[in-house]
Design an enzyme around this catalytic site. Structure first.
Site, PDB file in Angstrom:
ATOM      1  N   ALA A  12     -22.059  29.819  29.593  1.00  0.00           N
ATOM      2  CA  ALA A  12     -22.382  30.771  28.526  1.00  0.00           C
ATOM      3  C   ALA A  12     -21.172  31.155  27.692  1.00  0.00           C
ATOM      4  O   ALA A  12     -21.328  31.636  26.563  1.00  0.00           O
ATOM      5  CB  ALA A  12     -23.011  32.032  29.137  1.00  0.00           C
ATOM      6  N   GLY A  78     -27.882  19.909  28.739  1.00  0.00           N
ATOM      7  CA  GLY A  78     -27.339  19.305  27.533  1.00  0.00           C
ATOM      8  C   GLY A  78     -25.956  18.731  27.741  1.00  0.00           C
ATOM      9  O   GLY A  78     -25.408  18.110  26.833  1.00  0.00           O
ATOM     10  N   ALA A 105     -31.006  15.789  28.377  1.00  0.00           N
ATOM     11  CA  ALA A 105     -31.104  15.221  27.040  1.00  0.00           C
ATOM     12  C   ALA A 105     -29.710  14.976  26.475  1.00  0.00           C
ATOM     13  O   ALA A 105     -28.875  15.892  26.488  1.00  0.00           O
ATOM     14  CB  ALA A 105     -31.879  16.157  26.106  1.00  0.00           C
ATOM     15  N   HIS A 135     -17.383  13.127  15.874  1.00  0.00           N
ATOM     16  CA  HIS A 135     -17.410  14.469  16.440  1.00  0.00           C
ATOM     17  C   HIS A 135     -16.078  15.174  16.226  1.00  0.00           C
ATOM     18  O   HIS A 135     -15.076  14.559  15.854  1.00  0.00           O
ATOM     19  CB  HIS A 135     -17.715  14.413  17.950  1.00  0.00           C
ATOM     20  CG  HIS A 135     -19.145  14.150  18.269  1.00  0.00           C
ATOM     21  ND1 HIS A 135     -19.690  12.880  18.247  1.00  0.00           N
ATOM     22  CD2 HIS A 135     -20.150  14.986  18.616  1.00  0.00           C
ATOM     23  CE1 HIS A 135     -20.974  12.952  18.584  1.00  0.00           C
ATOM     24  NE2 HIS A 135     -21.278  14.217  18.813  1.00  0.00           N
ATOM     25  N   LYS A 139     -14.085  17.506  21.655  1.00  0.00           N
ATOM     26  CA  LYS A 139     -15.068  16.875  22.536  1.00  0.00           C
ATOM     27  C   LYS A 139     -14.345  16.077  23.616  1.00  0.00           C
ATOM     28  O   LYS A 139     -13.399  15.332  23.320  1.00  0.00           O
ATOM     29  CB  LYS A 139     -16.004  15.969  21.735  1.00  0.00           C
ATOM     30  CG  LYS A 139     -17.145  15.376  22.547  1.00  0.00           C
ATOM     31  CD  LYS A 139     -18.143  14.669  21.631  1.00  0.00           C
ATOM     32  CE  LYS A 139     -19.261  14.022  22.441  1.00  0.00           C
ATOM     33  NZ  LYS A 139     -19.992  14.988  23.270  1.00  0.00           N
TER      34      LYS A 139
END
Length: 250
Positions: A12, A78, A105, A135, A139
């Site tokens: 979170a 995710g 996913a 991206h 990442k």
């Protein structure tokens, strides 16, 4: 009034996790019951949450899913970096826990899911195909999970159509010049400040080219897909890989 789905978010504190928290809080049929960080106890969600959304890091995401299944919580994942062995382990675990669903996913943006689906359908009609993903430089994995999934879907479609390797007369190259090779499909990764998440699928025949491109300019673009998965994962016991299974694409 229908009881709201109780949702926990793992990771979170990250950019995606924080965006998921806001989306859940704004959804009238969902209730955000927990925000978990890296060191929080996933097992403590037992009895507190119906569904947990995992946007953590590849090194911990599989362990999180197993802990969620043990806690009796559906999982929407995710985080990328999954391989076939890890997915098989989760599928075996989910099969032993009656009524629980896990949806993994590679991308939750509806445009990306539709681009992957269109690319797989188109690939059998084109001699050449390559994938370029772009991206932000923060990442941690390359190529992206979306690009890997795209390449695998394309490769499967080409095998089914009886197509051989795409033509490529390259004899000498610098390391990485032709990108990674995923199931015979070349995949190129770009990392550039200012980007969020973008993908191009290039398909070519003599005299023609089809370009399929998807662009996510903000992380809010993933939220309709995340919320769709949260609302539907309980209806799909076992392991589901890919958001396309929740869309009417027939």
């Amino acid at each position: 009034m229908t009881e709201r789905v109780r949702v926990a978010v793992l990771g979170a504190g990250g950019r995606m996790g924080a965006t998921v928290c806001r989306a859940v809080e704004e959804a009238p049929d969902l209730e955000l019951v927990a925000r978990l960080g890296q060191d929080d106890d996933v097992a403590a969600l037992a009895g507190r949450a119906d569904v947990a959304v995992d946007f953590t890091v590849p090194s911990v995401t599989e362990a999180n899913v197993h802990a969620l299944l043990d806690a009796g919580v559906h999982a929407v994942v995710g985080t990328t970096g999954w391989d076939a062995d890890a997915l098989e382990r989760v599928a075996d675990h989910a099969a032993r826990v009656e009524g629980l669903g896990v949806l993994v996913a590679p991308n939750f943006a509806l445009s990306a899911v539709l681009a992957m689906e269109l690319a797989a359908r188109a690939a059998r009609w084109f001699e050449s195909v390559e994938v370029v993903e772009l991206h932000h430089p923060d990442k941690v994995d390359a190529p992206s999970g979306t690009a890997v999934a795209t390449a695998r879907h394309i490769a499967a479609a080409r095998r089914e159509a009886g197509l051989g390797p795409a033509p490529d007369a390259t004899q000498t190259q610098l390391d990485g010049a032709r990108g990674a090779v995923v199931d015979g499909v070349h995949v190129h990764a770009v990392r550039l400040r200012g980007l969020v998440a973008h993908e191009e699928i290039l398909l070519g025949n003599p005299g023609e080219q089809l370009t399929i491109r998807t662009d996510s300019f903000d992380r809010v673009s993933f939220m309709p897909g995340v919320l769709l998965a949260v609302r539907n994962v309980a209806r799909r016991p076992g392991l589901t890989v890919g958001l396309e299974h929740l869309l009417d694409l027939a």
